[in-house]
Write a protein that holds these residues in place. Structure first.
Motif, short mmCIF file in Angstrom:
data_model
loop_
_atom_site.label_atom_id
_atom_site.label_comp_id
_atom_site.label_asym_id
_atom_site.label_seq_id
_atom_site.Cartn_x
_atom_site.Cartn_y
_atom_site.Cartn_z
N PHE A 189 0.80 -1.23 0.00
CA PHE A 189 0.00 0.00 0.00
C PHE A 189 0.84 1.28 0.00
O PHE A 189 0.28 2.37 -0.07
N GLU A 190 2.16 1.14 0.08
CA GLU A 190 3.00 2.32 0.22
C GLU A 190 2.83 3.28 -0.96
O GLU A 190 2.88 2.88 -2.12
N GLY A 191 2.59 4.55 -0.64
CA GLY A 191 2.48 5.58 -1.65
C GLY A 191 1.14 5.67 -2.34
O GLY A 191 0.96 6.53 -3.20
N LEU A 192 0.18 4.81 -1.98
CA LEU A 192 -1.12 4.82 -2.66
C LEU A 192 -2.16 5.69 -1.96
O LEU A 192 -3.27 5.85 -2.46
N GLU A 193 -1.82 6.21 -0.79
CA GLU A 193 -2.72 7.10 -0.05
C GLU A 193 -4.08 6.45 0.20
O GLU A 193 -5.12 7.08 0.10
N ILE A 194 -4.03 5.17 0.54
CA ILE A 194 -5.25 4.42 0.86
C ILE A 194 -5.39 4.35 2.37
O ILE A 194 -4.43 4.03 3.08
N ALA A 195 -6.59 4.63 2.87
CA ALA A 195 -6.87 4.55 4.30
C ALA A 195 -7.55 3.22 4.61
O ALA A 195 -8.29 2.68 3.78
N PHE A 196 -7.29 2.69 5.81
CA PHE A 196 -7.94 1.46 6.25
C PHE A 196 -9.07 1.81 7.21
O PHE A 196 -8.93 2.68 8.07
N GLY A 197 -10.20 1.11 7.04
CA GLY A 197 -11.34 1.37 7.90
C GLY A 197 -12.16 0.11 8.11
O GLY A 197 -11.87 -0.94 7.51
N PRO A 198 -13.21 0.19 8.93
CA PRO A 198 -14.05 -0.98 9.19
C PRO A 198 -14.91 -1.35 7.99
O PRO A 198 -15.09 -0.55 7.05
N ASP A 199 -15.45 -2.55 8.04
CA ASP A 199 -16.24 -3.06 6.92
C ASP A 199 -17.44 -2.18 6.59
O ASP A 199 -17.84 -2.08 5.43
N ASP A 200 -18.00 -1.53 7.60
CA ASP A 200 -19.26 -0.80 7.37
C ASP A 200 -19.05 0.58 6.74
O ASP A 200 -20.03 1.26 6.40
N VAL A 201 -17.79 1.00 6.54
CA VAL A 201 -17.54 2.27 5.85
C VAL A 201 -16.61 2.11 4.65
O VAL A 201 -16.42 3.05 3.87
N ALA A 202 -16.04 0.95 4.49
CA ALA A 202 -15.08 0.72 3.41
C ALA A 202 -15.74 0.76 2.04
O ALA A 202 -16.93 0.50 1.89
N THR A 203 -14.94 1.09 1.02
CA THR A 203 -15.43 1.08 -0.36
C THR A 203 -14.98 -0.17 -1.12
O THR A 203 -15.39 -0.39 -2.25
N ALA A 204 -14.11 -0.96 -0.50
CA ALA A 204 -13.65 -2.22 -1.07
C ALA A 204 -12.96 -3.00 0.04
O ALA A 204 -12.66 -2.46 1.12
#
Length: 287
Positions: free
Chosen positions: A114-129
């Motif tokens: 994920f380095e450099g992709l500016e992706i955030a991690f979140g719970p299943d109920d708010v994630a987009t994938a």
């Protein structure tokens, strides 16, 4: 499929027919803990005789950390010209989620994906994938994620699988990989996206590296795939139009009784579902 009557005595029996090799890593070059030294020696010898080798792995991390892992195991750089991973191919997919939030399955050791992709991690109920590199621990099974999969399906989340392998050899045991969870999600109606073996993107990247290493473009009949998985290596070779040397003594060892001289027809029938042109088989890669 080529008619085969016995196990291949060694890579030396096939090497004169091919100018380049695309070799699997986990299960062929090493078992996750230590190298298969006969395989390492075979690749070194093949390159010493003028052949080019690109390692092609479904490991979910970019190629750099995997090369570091091979270095730490003692696998010499003389065994290969270049390496491409499912992680490399998957990063292209993840560009579509740059700046967005995803749910994650997999160990922290896969963070380099994920380095450099500016992706955030979140719970299943708010994630987009959902991004799956592997299962969270080597003791997990796909059934352990049943409740989470129900949420993903309800929200129609795509699952991006960075490691299409279902299982892998780790020392003397077999452990589940990300592909097993992807299959389970697809079985209940979920949408799955992959870029590693057996899919085209990773093979296109691998062939570009092979062409670059040799300084010219290879024809498909000049390239030999080496791998231990029907699902990924054999199917990938078939779809890319290259021949296959199948390694029986890894994840399919028990099914094939690989180390007790299984009949060639048993191995051929086992691999035939992939429609690969298997030109040989052996329990461990050796020269």
């Amino acid at each position: 499929m080529t008619t085969i009557t016995a196990a291949t005595p060694g890579l030396s029996a096939l090497a004169p027919r091919y100018k380049g090799i695309l070799s699997d890593v986990w299960g062929v070059v090493h078992n996750g803990i230590e190298p298969h030294w006969s395989a390492v020696e075979a690749l070194v010898e093949y390159r010493a005789r003028g052949g080019s080798v690109v390692l092609i792995t479904n490991a979910p991390r970019p190629g750099g950390p995997i090369i570091d892992q091979l270095d730490a195991m003692g696998v010499p750089r003389e065994a290969y010209d270049a390496l491409v991973s499912s992680g490399d191919a998957t990063r292209s997919l993840l560009e579509n989620w740059r700046g967005r939030t995803v749910a994650r399955v997999g160990p922290a050791s896969d963070d380099p994906l994920f380095e450099g992709l500016e992706i955030a991690f979140g719970p299943d109920d708010v994630a987009t994938a959902v991004v799956v590199t592997d299962l969270d621990t080597d003791d997990d099974t796909p059934a352990d994620y049943r409740d989470r999969m129900a949420i993903w399906l309800e929200r129609r989340l795509p699952l991006i699988c960075a490691n299409p392998d279902k299982v892998v050899e780790e020392g003397d045991r077999i452990v589940y990989c990300g592909g097993a969870l992807a299959d389970a999600y697809e079985d209940i109606g979920g949408r799955v996206m992959m870029a590693g073996k057996p899919y085209g993107p990773i093979y296109e990247q691998a062939k570009a590296l092979l062409d670059s290493a040799a300084g010219h473009r290879f024809a498909p009949d000049e390239i030999l795939a080496i791998g231990d998985s029907v699902r990924t290596d054999a199917m990938g070779a078939a779809q890319f139009g290259i021949d296959l040397l199948f390694i029986t003594g890894s994840i399919h060892a028990a099914e094939l009784d690989a180390f007790n001289d299984p009949p060639a027809k048993r191995v051929s029938d086992f691999v035939s579902v992939s429609r690969a042109n298997m030109v040989g088989f052996m329990p461990r890669l050796a020269w």
